[in-house]
Design a protein around this motif. Sequence first.
Motif, mmCIF file in Angstrom:
data_model
loop_
_atom_site.group_PDB
_atom_site.id
_atom_site.type_symbol
_atom_site.label_atom_id
_atom_site.label_comp_id
_atom_site.label_asym_id
_atom_site.label_seq_id
_atom_site.Cartn_x
_atom_site.Cartn_y
_atom_site.Cartn_z
ATOM 1 N N TRP A 444 0.845 -1.185 0.000
ATOM 2 C CA TRP A 444 0.000 0.000 0.000
ATOM 3 C C TRP A 444 0.885 1.241 0.000
ATOM 4 O O TRP A 444 1.849 1.336 0.777
ATOM 5 C CB TRP A 444 -0.900 0.015 1.232
ATOM 6 N N MET A 445 0.555 2.211 -0.850
ATOM 7 C CA MET A 445 1.303 3.454 -0.948
ATOM 8 C C MET A 445 0.401 4.609 -0.538
ATOM 9 O O MET A 445 -0.682 4.811 -1.111
ATOM 10 C CB MET A 445 1.819 3.657 -2.367
ATOM 11 N N ILE A 446 0.850 5.356 0.487
ATOM 12 C CA ILE A 446 0.092 6.478 1.014
ATOM 13 C C ILE A 446 1.021 7.678 1.037
ATOM 14 O O ILE A 446 1.894 7.783 1.917
ATOM 15 C CB ILE A 446 -0.447 6.178 2.435
ATOM 16 N N GLN A 447 0.867 8.517 0.044
ATOM 17 C CA GLN A 447 1.759 9.659 -0.138
ATOM 18 C C GLN A 447 3.207 9.163 -0.173
ATOM 19 O O GLN A 447 3.571 8.394 -1.052
ATOM 20 C CB GLN A 447 1.516 10.702 0.960
ATOM 21 N N ARG A 448 4.053 9.570 0.769
ATOM 22 C CA ARG A 448 5.454 9.161 0.756
ATOM 23 C C ARG A 448 5.705 7.878 1.533
ATOM 24 O O ARG A 448 6.845 7.437 1.655
ATOM 25 C CB ARG A 448 6.335 10.268 1.313
ATOM 26 N N TRP A 449 4.649 7.276 2.062
ATOM 27 C CA TRP A 449 4.791 6.046 2.833
ATOM 28 C C TRP A 449 4.486 4.836 1.957
ATOM 29 O O TRP A 449 3.573 4.867 1.132
ATOM 30 C CB TRP A 449 3.830 6.031 4.022
ATOM 31 N N THR A 450 5.235 3.765 2.155
ATOM 32 C CA THR A 450 4.963 2.481 1.512
ATOM 33 C C THR A 450 4.946 1.407 2.592
ATOM 34 O O THR A 450 5.928 1.234 3.325
ATOM 35 C CB THR A 450 6.030 2.129 0.464
ATOM 36 N N VAL A 451 3.831 0.706 2.688
ATOM 37 C CA VAL A 451 3.676 -0.365 3.682
ATOM 38 C C VAL A 451 3.585 -1.695 2.929
ATOM 39 O O VAL A 451 2.804 -1.829 1.988
ATOM 40 C CB VAL A 451 2.418 -0.155 4.546
ATOM 41 N N THR A 452 4.375 -2.662 3.356
ATOM 42 C CA THR A 452 4.395 -3.965 2.703
ATOM 43 C C THR A 452 4.258 -5.068 3.736
ATOM 44 O O THR A 452 4.904 -5.019 4.787
ATOM 45 C CB THR A 452 5.710 -4.175 1.921
ATOM 46 N N MET A 453 3.439 -6.054 3.441
ATOM 47 C CA MET A 453 3.320 -7.243 4.278
ATOM 48 C C MET A 453 3.501 -8.473 3.397
ATOM 49 O O MET A 453 2.924 -8.552 2.301
ATOM 50 C CB MET A 453 1.966 -7.292 4.988
ATOM 51 N N ARG A 454 4.322 -9.432 3.873
ATOM 52 C CA ARG A 454 4.616 -10.638 3.102
ATOM 53 C C ARG A 454 4.443 -11.876 3.969
ATOM 54 O O ARG A 454 4.798 -11.866 5.146
ATOM 55 C CB ARG A 454 6.048 -10.606 2.566
ATOM 56 N N VAL A 455 3.915 -12.919 3.375
ATOM 57 C CA VAL A 455 3.859 -14.231 4.010
ATOM 58 C C VAL A 455 4.651 -15.191 3.134
ATOM 59 O O VAL A 455 4.335 -15.370 1.949
ATOM 60 C CB VAL A 455 2.420 -14.748 4.174
ATOM 61 N N ILE A 456 5.702 -15.784 3.684
ATOM 62 C CA ILE A 456 6.549 -16.722 2.967
ATOM 63 C C ILE A 456 6.188 -18.141 3.396
ATOM 64 O O ILE A 456 6.030 -18.412 4.583
ATOM 65 C CB ILE A 456 8.039 -16.452 3.243
ATOM 66 N N ASN A 457 6.051 -19.046 2.428
ATOM 67 C CA ASN A 457 5.641 -20.425 2.705
ATOM 68 C C ASN A 457 4.331 -20.425 3.498
ATOM 69 O O ASN A 457 4.234 -20.985 4.593
ATOM 70 C CB ASN A 457 6.736 -21.176 3.468
ATOM 71 N N ALA A 458 3.329 -19.774 2.914
ATOM 72 C CA ALA A 458 2.065 -19.548 3.620
ATOM 73 C C ALA A 458 1.396 -20.836 4.072
ATOM 74 O O ALA A 458 0.694 -20.851 5.100
ATOM 75 C CB ALA A 458 1.109 -18.756 2.718
ATOM 76 N N LEU A 459 1.570 -21.930 3.342
ATOM 77 C CA LEU A 459 0.944 -23.198 3.722
ATOM 78 C C LEU A 459 1.788 -23.984 4.712
ATOM 79 O O LEU A 459 1.418 -25.099 5.096
ATOM 80 C CB LEU A 459 0.683 -24.042 2.467
ATOM 81 N N ASP A 460 2.929 -23.413 5.120
ATOM 82 C CA ASP A 460 3.816 -24.025 6.115
ATOM 83 C C ASP A 460 4.269 -25.424 5.693
ATOM 84 O O ASP A 460 4.254 -26.374 6.481
ATOM 85 C CB ASP A 460 3.135 -24.076 7.484
ATOM 86 N N ARG A 461 4.661 -25.548 4.412
ATOM 87 C CA ARG A 461 5.117 -26.840 3.912
ATOM 88 C C ARG A 461 6.489 -27.183 4.474
ATOM 89 O O ARG A 461 7.359 -26.323 4.593
ATOM 90 C CB ARG A 461 5.195 -26.817 2.385
ATOM 91 N N ARG A 462 6.694 -28.448 4.793
ATOM 92 C CA ARG A 462 7.993 -28.926 5.237
ATOM 93 C C ARG A 462 8.705 -29.546 4.041
ATOM 94 O O ARG A 462 8.215 -30.495 3.438
ATOM 95 C CB ARG A 462 7.842 -29.970 6.345
ATOM 96 N N TYR A 463 9.846 -28.994 3.703
ATOM 97 C CA TYR A 463 10.598 -29.526 2.564
ATOM 98 C C TYR A 463 12.070 -29.197 2.725
ATOM 99 O O TYR A 463 12.457 -28.365 3.554
ATOM 100 C CB TYR A 463 10.061 -28.955 1.241
ATOM 101 N N ALA A 464 12.894 -29.847 1.926
ATOM 102 C CA ALA A 464 14.342 -29.634 1.953
ATOM 103 C C ALA A 464 14.817 -29.379 0.528
ATOM 104 O O ALA A 464 14.738 -30.274 -0.316
ATOM 105 C CB ALA A 464 15.056 -30.846 2.542
ATOM 106 N N PRO A 465 15.297 -28.185 0.219
ATOM 107 C CA PRO A 465 15.827 -27.937 -1.117
ATOM 108 C C PRO A 465 17.134 -28.671 -1.388
ATOM 109 O O PRO A 465 17.504 -28.885 -2.542
ATOM 110 C CB PRO A 465 16.040 -26.415 -1.134
ATOM 111 N N PHE A 466 17.837 -29.092 -0.317
ATOM 112 C CA PHE A 466 19.090 -29.829 -0.477
ATOM 113 C C PHE A 466 19.105 -30.994 0.504
ATOM 114 O O PHE A 466 18.772 -30.843 1.677
ATOM 115 C CB PHE A 466 20.291 -28.919 -0.217
ATOM 116 N N ALA A 467 19.501 -32.155 0.012
ATOM 117 C CA ALA A 467 19.619 -33.337 0.863
ATOM 118 C C ALA A 467 20.573 -34.315 0.200
ATOM 119 O O ALA A 467 20.750 -34.311 -1.027
ATOM 120 C CB ALA A 467 18.256 -33.996 1.098
ATOM 121 N N GLY A 468 21.183 -35.164 1.005
ATOM 122 C CA GLY A 468 22.125 -36.150 0.477
ATOM 123 C C GLY A 468 22.059 -37.436 1.268
ATOM 124 O O GLY A 468 21.123 -37.657 2.061
ATOM 125 N N TYR A 469 23.045 -38.283 1.069
ATOM 126 C CA TYR A 469 23.105 -39.566 1.770
ATOM 127 C C TYR A 469 24.481 -39.705 2.400
ATOM 128 O O TYR A 469 25.505 -39.501 1.748
ATOM 129 C CB TYR A 469 22.851 -40.736 0.821
#
Length: 495
Positions: A444-469
Amino acid sequence: GGSYGYRGVDAEVSTGVDRAYFRLTGHYADSNGWRQNSQADQQAASGRVGYRLPSGELYSDFALYKDSNGLPGALLSNAYQNDPTQARTPYDNQHRDGYRARPGVSLKLSDALTFDGEISLEHENYSSNNVSFASVFDRQRTMVSATPRLRWLHELGGKRNETVVGLDYYDGKVDATSISAPLVIPQFAKQASTAWYAQNVTDLSDRWFVTLGAREQHVNQHAGQGAYVTSGGAGPITVPALDGSAARNRTAWDAGLVFQGAGWRAFAKAGSVFRFANTDELFGFDPNTGNPVFAGELAPQHGRIGEIGASFAAGALAGRLSAYRLDMTDEIDFDGNTFVNVNLPPTRRQGVETEVDYPIVARLKAHVAYTFTDARFRAGPDAGHEIPLVARNKVSAQLVSGNGRFGTYTVAATTVGSRRYSGDFANSLGTLAGYTTVDAQGRWMIQRWTVTMRVINALDRRYAPFAGYSTFFNDHYYYPADARSLFASVRYDFR
């Protein structure tokens, strides 16, 4: 501010007087982290000071930075499934600080000829305290470079041409010490690189364009490590001192053809590629003892690539489609079994990339992208097997709504398919599960103000981008991705 104690501040100021100007950016952030011992902090300042000449510019970029974080380590299967927030190494941590300075010049020598060039100095100090292995590792890295180049606009055979020729020179060294009482193991690596390159773009007409280019690079590497004694199954093992050097040359070329129509363009290109190992890639470590190991001689990776594709735009509707094939020899990759970088047997990557932007209704736009990748060994003992950690399928979709007056809202979803585990060249250890994540943002932009809200991984998934043995534990190990996180920021622009 945000989840898990995150807080950050950024500021930027710029000004100018006559032909002189100055810009400075500052950054601070710290977080408790969502896993145990995953706390982190960052501090940085960067900017540019410059002076505009009647026919060019003098300038210098600079940066100072410092950061530190905990090292929670990878989790074995049971720990990953039961509680991914725990740390396998709850007291390990690392610290880094350094600086960069890059003065440069841009001069218009004539209406057709421009010279640009920079020299650069970089230095970094790094240290890690591996409490779980009762060892400390310190490293200092310094790099100097020079990158002059000429840009020439001219005619050849009555056709407009743009030619760029340049030189890249880099000279770097790394000095490191590993302390694991009573052992003190010194390591060093030096690398000097000189390369020249040239590229020419010819306008055959207002629709046809041809690109030709070449690059040749010469690298001298010298690396070594002190001797030390470590424990083994049958008693003490002496690891002898290592000292070696190598001088290598590689040449690459590229050729491309573009046709530009009314609202669309098609292209085809072919060429060769190469990459030399970085000094940092020459070092590894023993995951069982924490002692340093030397990766040994790493040959430069090289290969041939071909690609064809097309793009179009019709109002707000736009798209792109391309297909490629890359055959590599001596590809440099991390081996999850040995914890060092290695040269792989000959490999092949081929696939299709496509993306589309289109308006669904007024004030609602969509972006969809799909990538198919077939990555396999084309020779050697694992010929035909899949290359680890490369997903065959990746899909992303994004919806953007709003016109900024009442806010702009974005929802993005990304799906990454299953992959082979790191180091599983034989494809015998199963597959690392794919995952889908959803992120959302409101602005949201209000004159000279900018307000931002973010949700990362909103579904709360459990995962590993890197894994090995791990052959030591006979079990898979995982580096979990962050859980669901919420962030909010407020910005004010002074004018």
